[in-house]
Design a protein around this motif. Structure first.
Motif, PDB file in Angstrom:
ATOM      1  N   TYR A  10       0.818  -1.211   0.000  1.00 31.39           N
ATOM      2  CA  TYR A  10       0.000   0.000   0.000  1.00 31.39           C
ATOM      3  C   TYR A  10       0.854   1.265   0.000  1.00 31.39           C
ATOM      4  O   TYR A  10       1.775   1.419   0.802  1.00 31.39           O
ATOM      5  CB  TYR A  10      -0.902  -0.025   1.230  1.00 31.39           C
ATOM      6  CG  TYR A  10      -1.994   1.013   1.240  1.00 31.39           C
ATOM      7  CD1 TYR A  10      -2.954   1.048   0.233  1.00 31.39           C
ATOM      8  CD2 TYR A  10      -2.074   1.957   2.259  1.00 31.39           C
ATOM      9  CE1 TYR A  10      -3.961   1.992   0.245  1.00 31.39           C
ATOM     10  CE2 TYR A  10      -3.082   2.903   2.281  1.00 31.39           C
ATOM     11  CZ  TYR A  10      -4.020   2.917   1.268  1.00 31.39           C
ATOM     12  OH  TYR A  10      -5.018   3.860   1.282  1.00 31.39           O
ATOM     13  N   LEU A  11       0.533   2.161  -0.925  1.00 28.45           N
ATOM     14  CA  LEU A  11       1.217   3.445  -1.088  1.00 28.45           C
ATOM     15  C   LEU A  11       2.698   3.301  -1.427  1.00 28.45           C
ATOM     16  O   LEU A  11       3.472   4.241  -1.257  1.00 28.45           O
ATOM     17  CB  LEU A  11       1.044   4.330   0.158  1.00 28.45           C
ATOM     18  CG  LEU A  11      -0.369   4.859   0.411  1.00 28.45           C
ATOM     19  CD1 LEU A  11      -0.399   5.679   1.699  1.00 28.45           C
ATOM     20  CD2 LEU A  11      -0.876   5.703  -0.755  1.00 28.45           C
ATOM     21  N   TRP A  38       3.883   5.728  -6.025  1.00 31.49           N
ATOM     22  CA  TRP A  38       3.069   5.768  -4.810  1.00 31.49           C
ATOM     23  C   TRP A  38       1.736   6.461  -5.047  1.00 31.49           C
ATOM     24  O   TRP A  38       0.713   6.088  -4.466  1.00 31.49           O
ATOM     25  CB  TRP A  38       3.839   6.422  -3.656  1.00 31.49           C
ATOM     26  CG  TRP A  38       4.046   7.904  -3.786  1.00 31.49           C
ATOM     27  CD1 TRP A  38       5.133   8.556  -4.287  1.00 31.49           C
ATOM     28  CD2 TRP A  38       3.116   8.929  -3.391  1.00 31.49           C
ATOM     29  NE1 TRP A  38       4.949   9.916  -4.251  1.00 31.49           N
ATOM     30  CE2 TRP A  38       3.720  10.175  -3.695  1.00 31.49           C
ATOM     31  CE3 TRP A  38       1.844   8.920  -2.815  1.00 31.49           C
ATOM     32  CZ2 TRP A  38       3.087  11.393  -3.448  1.00 31.49           C
ATOM     33  CZ3 TRP A  38       1.211  10.132  -2.566  1.00 31.49           C
ATOM     34  CH2 TRP A  38       1.824  11.347  -2.882  1.00 31.49           C
ATOM     35  N   TRP A  39       1.718   7.449  -5.929  1.00 26.64           N
ATOM     36  CA  TRP A  39       0.475   8.190  -6.146  1.00 26.64           C
ATOM     37  C   TRP A  39      -0.550   7.404  -6.964  1.00 26.64           C
ATOM     38  O   TRP A  39      -1.710   7.804  -7.047  1.00 26.64           O
ATOM     39  CB  TRP A  39       0.749   9.548  -6.778  1.00 26.64           C
ATOM     40  CG  TRP A  39       1.541   9.526  -8.052  1.00 26.64           C
ATOM     41  CD1 TRP A  39       1.067   9.363  -9.320  1.00 26.64           C
ATOM     42  CD2 TRP A  39       2.960   9.698  -8.176  1.00 26.64           C
ATOM     43  NE1 TRP A  39       2.088   9.420 -10.234  1.00 26.64           N
ATOM     44  CE2 TRP A  39       3.270   9.633  -9.557  1.00 26.64           C
ATOM     45  CE3 TRP A  39       3.997   9.909  -7.267  1.00 26.64           C
ATOM     46  CZ2 TRP A  39       4.573   9.745 -10.037  1.00 26.64           C
ATOM     47  CZ3 TRP A  39       5.289  10.033  -7.752  1.00 26.64           C
ATOM     48  CH2 TRP A  39       5.569   9.950  -9.112  1.00 26.64           C
ATOM     49  N   TRP A  41      -1.787   4.860  -5.959  1.00 27.11           N
ATOM     50  CA  TRP A  41      -2.700   4.332  -4.944  1.00 27.11           C
ATOM     51  C   TRP A  41      -3.766   5.342  -4.523  1.00 27.11           C
ATOM     52  O   TRP A  41      -4.769   4.958  -3.894  1.00 27.11           O
ATOM     53  CB  TRP A  41      -1.914   3.905  -3.696  1.00 27.11           C
ATOM     54  CG  TRP A  41      -1.020   2.735  -3.904  1.00 27.11           C
ATOM     55  CD1 TRP A  41       0.279   2.746  -4.346  1.00 27.11           C
ATOM     56  CD2 TRP A  41      -1.339   1.359  -3.675  1.00 27.11           C
ATOM     57  NE1 TRP A  41       0.784   1.470  -4.404  1.00 27.11           N
ATOM     58  CE2 TRP A  41      -0.193   0.597  -3.995  1.00 27.11           C
ATOM     59  CE3 TRP A  41      -2.479   0.700  -3.219  1.00 27.11           C
ATOM     60  CZ2 TRP A  41      -0.155  -0.791  -3.880  1.00 27.11           C
ATOM     61  CZ3 TRP A  41      -2.462  -0.680  -3.098  1.00 27.11           C
ATOM     62  CH2 TRP A  41      -1.306  -1.409  -3.434  1.00 27.11           C
ATOM     63  N   LEU A  42      -3.570   6.606  -4.817  1.00 31.71           N
ATOM     64  CA  LEU A  42      -4.468   7.634  -4.289  1.00 31.71           C
ATOM     65  C   LEU A  42      -5.942   7.407  -4.653  1.00 31.71           C
ATOM     66  O   LEU A  42      -6.820   7.625  -3.807  1.00 31.71           O
ATOM     67  CB  LEU A  42      -4.009   9.022  -4.747  1.00 31.71           C
ATOM     68  CG  LEU A  42      -2.641   9.472  -4.205  1.00 31.71           C
ATOM     69  CD1 LEU A  42      -2.295  10.864  -4.722  1.00 31.71           C
ATOM     70  CD2 LEU A  42      -2.619   9.446  -2.679  1.00 31.71           C
ATOM     71  N   LEU A  45      -7.974   5.255  -2.030  1.00 26.31           N
ATOM     72  CA  LEU A  45      -8.132   5.642  -0.629  1.00 26.31           C
ATOM     73  C   LEU A  45      -9.597   5.608  -0.206  1.00 26.31           C
ATOM     74  O   LEU A  45     -10.504   5.791  -1.014  1.00 26.31           O
ATOM     75  CB  LEU A  45      -7.558   7.043  -0.400  1.00 26.31           C
ATOM     76  CG  LEU A  45      -6.047   7.214  -0.606  1.00 26.31           C
ATOM     77  CD1 LEU A  45      -5.647   8.663  -0.373  1.00 26.31           C
ATOM     78  CD2 LEU A  45      -5.264   6.295   0.314  1.00 26.31           C
TER      79      LEU A  45
END
Length: 228
Positions: A10-11, A38-39, A41-42, A45
């Motif tokens: 995650y992230l 990493w982004w 995953w945004l 959320l």
């Protein structure tokens, strides 16, 4: 050797796994990490669909299989990447799409994956996984679930709060993020590694450290008959 694909946690993007890839190469195992940032995953959320992660996972697996025609892959999922991989294997529509990855995967290896959760946003997806695909659901796939036992949760620490939100017991043992009990699956080959932490940013050796990787990768990669 069968091809290996790793889905980050995650992230996490692709970069933190470079050390793992290098260490695996020294053991004769080539690992292709899904090229996430990493982004990416945004959009997931708040318990939303993890399709933005499933799509690059599927694309990576198809690319790898073009290089290895007829070969099924070993899929490694770190942290949340493990339960997301379980969605990928399945035949039940997930937000309107069937991924059907079981046809392309011979083995699923999860590293510090929280296969259960009591956190309400995470449960939206995990309840789907555990209802539709409980335990080592696909009999044709070898499931290997690896937990780290590095630290016992103590009040007012990250480990305590993470364990409490995952399994309801803050003073459990685990890898600093995922308690041992949550990292194992019924019917899987479950392995617990002492003194192993959750991620590359942990204070000690983690699942992908050069000193830890030989404890599980050779046994879990050799053949479907080799047991961890």
């Amino acid at each position: 050797m069968p091809p290996v694909v790793l889905l980050p946690g995650y992230l996490a993007g692709q970069a933190p796994y470079r050390g793992l890839v290098t260490a695996a190469q020294s053991l004769g195992v080539a690992i292709q990490v899904v090229p996430l940032r990493w982004w990416d995953w945004l959009p997931t959320l708040g318990g939303r669909s993890v399709a933005p992660i499933l799509e690059p996972l599927d694309h990576t697996i198809q690319q790898v299989q073009q290089q290895y025609p007829g070969e099924k892959i070993t899929l490694i999922g770190h942290s949340a990447g493990g339960w997301i991989s379980r969605i990928y294997l399945g035949q039940t529509p997930y937000y309107g799409r069937v991924w059907g990855g079981a046809a392309r995967v011979a083995r699923l290896v999860t590293l510090g994956t929280p296969h259960t959760s009591q956190e309400r946003w995470t449960r939206k997806n995990l309840d789907f996984v555990n209802t539709e695909y409980p335990g080592a659901y696909h009999p044709e796939i070898q499931y290997i679930c690896i937990a780290g036992q590095a630290v016992q949760g103590r009040k007012w620490t990250l480990a305590y709060e993470s364990y409490r939100l995952t399994c309801g017991q803050g003073d459990a043992w685990g890898d600093g993020i995922t308690p041992v009990a949550a990292a194992h699956l019924a019917g899987a080959e479950n392995l617990t590694l002492p003194s192993v932490w959750h991620s590359p940013s942990s204070p000690g050796e983690w699942y992908g450290s050069p000193g830890v990787l030989p404890q599980w990768l050779p046994r879990c990669h050799a053949s479907s008959d080799t047991k961890c």
